[in-house]
Scaffold this motif. Sequence first.
Motif, mmCIF file in Angstrom:
data_model
loop_
_atom_site.group_PDB
_atom_site.id
_atom_site.type_symbol
_atom_site.label_atom_id
_atom_site.label_comp_id
_atom_site.label_asym_id
_atom_site.label_seq_id
_atom_site.Cartn_x
_atom_site.Cartn_y
_atom_site.Cartn_z
ATOM 1 N N UNK A 1 49.901 54.209 38.109
ATOM 2 C CA UNK A 1 48.978 53.169 38.320
ATOM 3 C C UNK A 1 47.623 53.347 39.177
ATOM 4 N N UNK A 2 46.518 52.914 38.893
ATOM 5 C CA UNK A 2 45.399 53.333 39.259
ATOM 6 C C UNK A 2 44.321 52.230 39.570
ATOM 7 N N UNK A 3 43.649 52.256 40.887
ATOM 8 C CA UNK A 3 42.656 51.193 40.970
ATOM 9 C C UNK A 3 41.469 51.921 41.185
ATOM 10 N N UNK A 4 40.355 51.565 40.146
ATOM 11 C CA UNK A 4 39.143 52.291 39.966
ATOM 12 C C UNK A 4 38.053 51.276 40.547
ATOM 13 N N UNK A 5 37.287 51.781 41.436
ATOM 14 C CA UNK A 5 36.252 50.660 41.834
ATOM 15 C C UNK A 5 36.027 50.892 43.293
ATOM 16 N N UNK A 6 35.080 50.002 43.973
ATOM 17 C CA UNK A 6 34.839 48.783 43.466
ATOM 18 C C UNK A 6 33.518 49.128 42.659
ATOM 19 N N UNK A 7 33.139 48.267 41.811
ATOM 20 C CA UNK A 7 31.993 48.206 41.151
ATOM 21 C C UNK A 7 30.877 47.115 41.431
ATOM 22 N N UNK A 8 29.543 47.448 41.474
ATOM 23 C CA UNK A 8 28.609 46.382 41.816
ATOM 24 C C UNK A 8 28.627 45.447 40.723
ATOM 25 N N UNK A 9 28.756 45.901 39.502
ATOM 26 C CA UNK A 9 28.934 44.968 38.411
ATOM 27 C C UNK A 9 30.145 45.279 37.598
ATOM 28 N N UNK A 10 30.931 44.386 37.153
ATOM 29 C CA UNK A 10 31.846 44.634 35.762
ATOM 30 C C UNK A 10 31.337 43.789 34.889
ATOM 31 N N UNK A 11 30.875 44.324 33.943
ATOM 32 C CA UNK A 11 30.542 43.342 32.515
ATOM 33 C C UNK A 11 31.845 43.275 31.684
ATOM 34 N N UNK A 12 32.461 42.072 31.729
ATOM 35 C CA UNK A 12 33.613 42.300 31.048
ATOM 36 C C UNK A 12 33.636 41.964 29.380
ATOM 37 N N UNK A 13 32.573 41.231 29.142
ATOM 38 C CA UNK A 13 32.343 40.771 27.529
ATOM 39 C C UNK A 13 33.622 40.027 27.355
ATOM 40 N N UNK A 14 34.409 39.468 28.291
ATOM 41 C CA UNK A 14 35.653 38.457 27.938
ATOM 42 C C UNK A 14 35.380 37.169 27.657
ATOM 43 N N UNK A 15 35.921 36.642 26.875
ATOM 44 C CA UNK A 15 35.717 35.302 26.362
ATOM 45 C C UNK A 15 34.556 35.079 25.482
ATOM 46 N N UNK A 16 33.824 36.047 25.224
ATOM 47 C CA UNK A 16 32.729 35.722 24.052
ATOM 48 C C UNK A 16 33.244 35.442 22.793
ATOM 49 N N UNK A 17 32.352 34.861 22.100
ATOM 50 C CA UNK A 17 32.904 34.318 20.573
ATOM 51 C C UNK A 17 32.598 35.733 19.644
ATOM 52 N N UNK A 18 33.517 35.834 18.580
ATOM 53 C CA UNK A 18 33.509 36.837 17.754
ATOM 54 C C UNK A 18 32.125 36.787 16.903
ATOM 55 N N UNK A 19 31.901 35.598 16.637
ATOM 56 C CA UNK A 19 30.547 35.193 15.764
ATOM 57 C C UNK A 19 29.399 34.659 16.500
ATOM 58 N N UNK A 20 28.270 34.842 15.775
ATOM 59 C CA UNK A 20 27.269 34.215 16.106
ATOM 60 C C UNK A 20 26.312 34.540 17.378
ATOM 61 N N UNK A 21 25.302 33.832 17.640
ATOM 62 C CA UNK A 21 24.303 34.446 18.726
ATOM 63 C C UNK A 21 24.861 34.201 20.044
#
Length: 407
Positions: A1-21
Motif C-alpha cells: 500500500x502506497x501514498x503518492x503525493x501530495x499533488x498541487x492538483x489531482x485532475x480526476x475526470x471522475x463523474x464526467x459523462x461518457x458522451x457529449x460536450x
Amino acid sequence: MKIIGPFTQVVTLAQLPLRGSLADEQLEILENYSILEDEGVIVDIALHQQLLSDYPDAELVEISGDAIAIPGIVDCHTHICFGGNRANDFAMRNAGKSYLEIAEAGGGIWSSVQHTRNADENELLASLLTRIHKLEQLGNTTIEIKSGYGLNVDAELKMLRVIQKAQQFCKATLVPTCLSAHLKPKDFEGSSEAYLQYILTEILPIVQAEKLSNRVDIFIEKSAFLPDESKVFLEKAKAMGFTLTVHADQFTAGSSRIAVEVGAVSADHLEATSEEDIAYLAQSNTVAVALPGASLGLGEPFTPARKILDNNGILAIASDWNPGSAPMGNLICQASILATYQKLSSAEVWAGLTYRAAHALQLSDRGRLQKGMKADFLVYDTNNFQNILYQQGEMIPSAVYISGEKI
Ligand code: NIG
Ligand code: FE
C-alpha cells in the motif's frame, strides 16, 4: 500500500459523462490531495494529511514541489508494429505527388508490408518495443496496436505474436487488433471479396485459437475495401465472436454508417464524414475516434470533433502512429493542435485521451482517478494542468505510474 503525493492538483475526470460536450468548469480538480494505491488499484484519493493519519503503515512516496496528477493516456489506435520507414513518401507527398504516384514509385502501405514481411520476429519486436517505450515516456499507459502490414497468414500471425510477446517487456497494457483487411495484397490472386474470405477462413480462426486478438478492423475506402463487401466481412467476423472497429470515412464518406450498423465499438478517422452521418454516428454507441496525427501527416482536414461532441457523440482522440500517414506518435501534441482547430475544451481533450478512449477499447477499469480504478496516472511538474496542452507536447511527464508502479 502506497501514498503518492501530495499533488498541487489531482485532475480526476471522475463523474464526467461518457458522451457529449464538456465545459472545463465540470472538471474535478483536487488541491493538495494524494493517491492511495494498493496492488495496482486506487484505494482512496484524499487530502494528504488525512491519508497519512488514516493509513500510518502505508509506504509514502513523497512528491515535493509543484506537481499535478492526471489519468494515463489511452492511445486507442496505432500501427506501431512495422518494418522499414516511409520518409520518402512524406517528402514526395509534400512535393505534390499523389497517393497513386507514390504507390507506383514503390511507396505506400505495400512498401511497409514488404519491409514487415522481410523483418524477422526479433527485429520487429525490438523496433516495436522502442516505440512502446517512447510512448510510455510520453504518458501512454494503454496502447492499442494493429496488425495489417503482413497481409498473409504467416506475416499477420507474426505481427500479432510479436505484439503479444512485447507485452512481456513493457508495463503499458497492449491491446492487439487484427487488421488483415488493411489492403488486398498485390500478391493475392483473386478478388478483394476472396481476400476477405481468406481472412475469415485462414487467419481469424488461428488468431482466435492462439488468443492473439479479439478485435477485427477493416479499412473501408475506394483504394482498400468497398462498403458492401466490408459489411459482409464485419458481420461474419462478429458472428465468430470478434469485437469490431473500422477505419471509416478517411477520404470518402459513407462507411461510418456501416460501423454503426454492425455495432462496431469505434469508427476511426472521419475526416470526410457528411453532416448527416455525423449525426447518425453521434447518436449511436460507436465511439468516434479522431486521428489528428493522420491529418497532420497528410495535410487533410481534421475530424469534425466539435460537431461530434455537439451532437452528443462519444469522442476519443488517438495517434494513428504508423509509418505512412501519421509518423509522429506524440498524442498530446496532436490533441492540443486538434483542440485549437476544432475548439475543444481541455475537459473534452482529456476525456478523449482517457476514459472515452478506454471505452472504445471496452476497458472500464481505467481513464479516471477514483476508487477502484487502475492506478495508471501521470505526474507533471507544474502547478496547473492547463500547461500540458498549452505547451503542445513539449511538456512530458516527470513520472508515469502504471498499476501503481513508477516505470
Ligand atoms: O490509419 N488508413 C489506413 N491506414 C493507415 C495508414 C497506413 C499506412 O499508410 O501505412 C491510417 O492512416
Ligand atoms: Fe489507422
